[in-house]
Structures are given as structure tokens and as C-alpha cells.
Design an enzyme around this catalytic site. Structure first.
Site, PDB file in Angstrom:
ATOM      1  N   HIS A  16       0.833  -1.210   0.000  1.00  0.00           N
ATOM      2  CA  HIS A  16       0.000   0.000   0.000  1.00  0.00           C
ATOM      3  C   HIS A  16       0.865   1.256   0.000  1.00  0.00           C
ATOM      4  O   HIS A  16       0.621   2.200  -0.775  1.00  0.00           O
ATOM      5  CB  HIS A  16      -0.895  -0.040   1.240  1.00  0.00           C
ATOM      6  CG  HIS A  16      -1.743   1.178   1.444  1.00  0.00           C
ATOM      7  ND1 HIS A  16      -3.048   1.270   1.021  1.00  0.00           N
ATOM      8  CD2 HIS A  16      -1.468   2.368   2.050  1.00  0.00           C
ATOM      9  CE1 HIS A  16      -3.549   2.455   1.354  1.00  0.00           C
ATOM     10  NE2 HIS A  16      -2.596   3.143   1.976  1.00  0.00           N
ATOM     11  N   GLU A  17       1.889   1.299   0.848  1.00  0.00           N
ATOM     12  CA  GLU A  17       2.743   2.483   0.926  1.00  0.00           C
ATOM     13  C   GLU A  17       3.527   2.702  -0.372  1.00  0.00           C
ATOM     14  O   GLU A  17       3.763   3.834  -0.794  1.00  0.00           O
ATOM     15  CB  GLU A  17       3.702   2.375   2.117  1.00  0.00           C
ATOM     16  CG  GLU A  17       3.018   2.285   3.478  1.00  0.00           C
ATOM     17  CD  GLU A  17       2.035   3.411   3.755  1.00  0.00           C
ATOM     18  OE1 GLU A  17       2.172   4.509   3.168  1.00  0.00           O
ATOM     19  OE2 GLU A  17       1.121   3.197   4.558  1.00  0.00           O
ATOM     20  N   HIS A  54       1.449   4.673  -2.643  1.00  0.00           N
ATOM     21  CA  HIS A  54       1.526   6.117  -2.438  1.00  0.00           C
ATOM     22  C   HIS A  54       2.775   6.683  -3.107  1.00  0.00           C
ATOM     23  O   HIS A  54       2.740   7.746  -3.739  1.00  0.00           O
ATOM     24  CB  HIS A  54       1.555   6.441  -0.945  1.00  0.00           C
ATOM     25  CG  HIS A  54       0.235   6.292  -0.264  1.00  0.00           C
ATOM     26  ND1 HIS A  54      -0.949   6.703  -0.830  1.00  0.00           N
ATOM     27  CD2 HIS A  54      -0.085   5.767   0.950  1.00  0.00           C
ATOM     28  CE1 HIS A  54      -1.948   6.461  -0.002  1.00  0.00           C
ATOM     29  NE2 HIS A  54      -1.456   5.882   1.079  1.00  0.00           N
ATOM     30  N   HIS A 102      -5.958   7.213  -1.823  1.00  0.00           N
ATOM     31  CA  HIS A 102      -6.918   6.222  -1.360  1.00  0.00           C
ATOM     32  C   HIS A 102      -8.166   6.126  -2.237  1.00  0.00           C
ATOM     33  O   HIS A 102      -8.720   7.140  -2.653  1.00  0.00           O
ATOM     34  CB  HIS A 102      -7.326   6.523   0.075  1.00  0.00           C
ATOM     35  CG  HIS A 102      -6.194   6.360   1.043  1.00  0.00           C
ATOM     36  ND1 HIS A 102      -5.892   7.294   2.000  1.00  0.00           N
ATOM     37  CD2 HIS A 102      -5.275   5.373   1.194  1.00  0.00           C
ATOM     38  CE1 HIS A 102      -4.850   6.885   2.707  1.00  0.00           C
ATOM     39  NE2 HIS A 102      -4.444   5.725   2.233  1.00  0.00           N
ATOM     40  N   TYR A 136      -9.576   1.504   1.699  1.00  0.00           N
ATOM     41  CA  TYR A 136      -9.748   1.250   3.130  1.00  0.00           C
ATOM     42  C   TYR A 136     -10.512  -0.057   3.344  1.00  0.00           C
ATOM     43  O   TYR A 136     -11.353  -0.442   2.523  1.00  0.00           O
ATOM     44  CB  TYR A 136     -10.555   2.386   3.765  1.00  0.00           C
ATOM     45  CG  TYR A 136      -9.747   3.519   4.333  1.00  0.00           C
ATOM     46  CD1 TYR A 136      -8.369   3.577   4.213  1.00  0.00           C
ATOM     47  CD2 TYR A 136     -10.385   4.555   5.014  1.00  0.00           C
ATOM     48  CE1 TYR A 136      -7.649   4.632   4.752  1.00  0.00           C
ATOM     49  CE2 TYR A 136      -9.675   5.610   5.555  1.00  0.00           C
ATOM     50  CZ  TYR A 136      -8.302   5.648   5.416  1.00  0.00           C
ATOM     51  OH  TYR A 136      -7.590   6.691   5.948  1.00  0.00           O
TER      52      TYR A 136
END
Length: 399
Positions: A185-186, A189, A195, A241
Site C-alpha cells: 500500500h505504501e 503512495h 486512497h 480502506y
């Protein structure tokens, strides 16, 4: 990053309360390791954010680290369909928004603070991206733009990361308990993706149960209109999320609209939508994806060095472009970035392995420059013209 991967947006209200509430039933916490600091209001892509000032020109929102270069103090009017080259006169160091990594390659540094487990989690997560998309990873040698991966010192399954390539200041901070679920996930980014649950078409697919959201966390679920969507909404995205994120009572905060039920937990993998969206944002120069080893085509080395603008259509004011699209404009090849166009090179030239940025120092906001001076900035070479405008001279090489 799935389809929306870049959904730009979320108003962040941060503090110690948020740090405590950020733990989810999914067993991971994406909030950074910093203690509460002063919060400020800033604009990111013309959406207002309340961010935590964590010093050194960095601001924290949830697990995203923004640099002061990406933010403005007032709404400036983002052009969602800009003309190629129109931003070349902007002052370097002020590029609100996100910039993608040149040459599809993330340049990284493994900080000495990392444990052996953190290094393995990092490499496993990079391999998930590398094996399924056009994105590549290269440990830094002498490049002047890179992301540093550090140990935050916290014992949580957590992380925080900068958005896109931000020169030498980029970072990914991970806890000693961080797993591949969070690290993948990071890295999303770092590639420039935001998101999924904030994209403007979210309510067509899910329902947000605000009555179950922890006090002060409702802003994490706000919609944004200033987003760059690639493909359909993706519930399975690594950037989405979980159903129980920020729950105050153990009940879901997000459910599927069609069924009213929670959805499966995130897995340590990219979804089909993530892969498709990433390969659109970071297109392959040879049309392929996945593994990039053994690319040698001995018979074609001399004959296939075509004009870089071959088969690329001219830019049209009547067409809407998205990240990864390429066009020709005034004799140059441009590629669409998240918020602007990047000049790749001059038409008539062929792709070359040489690095035009070799030996050129990075831009220094405290230095004084004269016409003719060249600098590198976020993976691109710039030249200062007589009219004091910086001209983008093209992408730095990845070697």
C-alpha cells in the site's frame, strides 16, 4: 490505486486521538509514527486539507506525507486538462500535485535503521509490483532523486509515505511489525496513488456508515472532485480502506452498496484493477508488462531505433487525457503526468540510454541562478532561459 488510484483527496484532522483510533480490525495501522504537532490548513489539488506540520517542510495526512512544494495556501485553480508545456514557466520547487517516477523506475535507498525482517518485507512488496506491472525498482547509486525507506521505530503494522517522486526528500517509514499488506500500500503512495474510498464515484459502489466511524475520523471518508480516475472503482484495490477502518464500535464503516455487507480484508497482493491502472499510468515502452529481464533483441538493435514520436498522435484540445497518455506537441513528445505533462524529448530523436542529467546538480531553492544554468528537479532536466522561465529539457535517464 486501482482504478482511481489517484483519487485526490481527503481532509485530514490529525492528533493523538487519531493515532489511537487508526488501529483497525484488519490488524494494521497506516498512521505515521509522529506525535501530535501543530495542524495547518493547506490546499492540495484545490482540495482543502487539515494537515499535521511534522517539520522540515513536510505535512502529514493519515499515512501520506506531503511536501510544501505540493501544497498551496489558497485555491489556485487546477487545470484538469492542461496544454503540454504550459507550466514550464512556473518556479521550480512549486509544483502542486503529484509527479510520477521517470522511466517507470523507483530509485530507492534502504536506510541502515531497517531490520532484516523489514528489508525482506520491502523486497517482497517490491517484487509484487515488479512482477505484475511495468514498474521497476533500482537501488540508488548516484541518482539525485530517490525515496529513502526507514524504520520508524514503532512496533506497529503501520507506515507512511510521500506521494510520487519528490527529489531527495521522498521517504517511506515503516514499523517493526509492518507486513506486506501495508508495505504494498505504501509503495502505491510512492507511485502517486491516493486512497480509493475518496474518489468522486465512490457512493455508486459502497456505503459509508458514518455512525460507526470514530470521532474525528469522518474526514478520512470525504469525497473529492479533483481526482484523476483510471478505470472503474476497485473495491479490492490495495489503496482501498477496509470495511472496519476507523471503527469505533467494532461494526463496519464501509459496506458494499449492493449487499450491505462488509467486504474481504486486504491481501498482500495487487488486484486486477491495480495492475491495469498501474500499467496505464506507467506504460511500457515496448508494450509489455511484468518481467523485464532478457530484453535483448539482437536482430533489431539497429533497425528499430525509431523516432520517439513515431505513431504518437498530436495533442488535441478536444480530447481528455489521463495519466500515461503520450502526445506530440510543437515538435516534442510529451507524457501525461498526474497534474501536468512531462516533456520526454524532441521528435526525430531516438531513445538513448545516456543520462542527460549526468553531472547536473539538483535544484536548490536557496541558490541564485543565471540564464543558461541547468538543474535537475524530480527526475527532469531544466534550463533557465533569458526571460527567467525554466524550460523542461527532458527526462533524466534511469542509469
Amino acid at each position: 490505486m486501482k482504478t482511481n488510484l489517484f483519487s485526490l483527496g481527503k481532509l485530514f484532522v490529525l492528533g493523538l486521538t487519531m493515532l489511537a483510533l487508526s488501529c483497525t480490525n484488519e490488524g494494521f495501522n497506516e498512521i505515521t509514527e509522529n506525535d501530535q504537532k501543530q495542524t495547518v490548513k493547506k490546499f492540495f489539488n484545490d482540495d482543502i486539507f487539515i494537515l499535521e506540520d511534522i517539520g522540515d517542510g513536510n505535512y502529514l495526512g493519515d499515512d501520506i506525507i506531503f511536501t510544501e512544494d505540493q501544497l498551496t495556501n489558497e485555491r489556485i485553480g487546477i487545470d484538469q486538462n492542461p496544454t503540454p508545456g504550459q507550466d514550464e514557466g512556473e518556479r521550480l520547487g512549486v509544483h502542486p500535485g503529484i509527479r510520477k517516477w521517470p522511466n517507470n523506475t523507483v530509485i530507492y535507498v534502504l536506510d541502515r535503521s531497517l531490520t532484516s525482517k523489514q528489508i525482506q518485507v520491502t523486497k517482497n512488496s517490491m517484487e509484487e509490483w515488479r512482477s505484475k506491472t511495468n514498474v521497476r525498482f533500482k537501488e540508488r547509486t548516484n541518482e539525485n532523486y530517490y525515496v529513502t525507506i526507514k524504520n520508524s521505530g514503532r512496533g506497529c503494522n503501520c507506515g507512511s509515505a510521500n506521494l510520487g517522486v519528490v527529489g531527495t526528500r521522498g521517504g517511506i517509514n515503516i514499523g517493526t511489525g509492518t507486513t506486506e499488506v501495508v508495505m504494498i500500500h505504501e509503495i502505491g503512495h510512492t507511485l502517486g496513488f491516493l486512497h480509493e474510498q475518496n474518489r468522486s464515484d465512490r457512493d455508486n459502489h459502497v456505503r459509508i456508515l458514518f455512525e460507526n466511524i470514530s470521532d474525528g475520523a469522518a474526514s478520512q471518508f470525504r469525497l473529492t472532485n479533483n481526482s484523476v480516475n483510471v478505470g472503474p472503482f476497485d473495491l479490492r484495490s490495495t489503496m482501498m480502506y477496509g470495511s472496519y477502518t476507523f471503527s469505533k464500535n467494532g461494526s463496519p464503516t464501509i459496506v458494499e452498496k449492493a449487499t450491505g455487507q462488509p467486504y474481504a480484508r486486504r491481501k498482500p497482493e495487487l488486484s486486477t484493477g491495480d495492475i491495469a491502472a498501474t500499467n496505464q499510468v506507467y506504460p511500457s515502452s515496448d508494450g509489455g508488462g511484468g518481467d523485464d529481464d532478457d530484453d535483448d533483441d539482437d536482430d533489431d538493435d539497429d533497425d528499430d531505433k525509431d523516432d520517439i514520436c513515431k505513431d504518437v498522435s498530436p495533442w488535441s484540445i478536444n480530447k481528455r487525457y489521463t495519466v500515461g497518455d503520450r502526445v506530440t506537441y510543437k515538435g516534442y513528445l510529451f507524457e501525461r503526468d498526474f497534474n501536468t505533462w512531462n516533456r520526454i524529448g524532441k521528435c526525430g530523436e531516438v531513445e538513448t540510454p545516456s543520462d542527460i542529467c549526468e553531472g547536473i546538480d539538483p535544484y536548490n531553492r536557496n541558490a541564485t541562478y543565471s540564464p543558461g544554468d541547468q538543474v535537475t528537479f524530480r527526475g527532469y532536466l531544466y534550463k533557465l532561459l533569458q526571460n527567467r522561465r525554466w524550460s523542461n529539457q527532458g527526462q533524466c535517464g534511469s542509469n
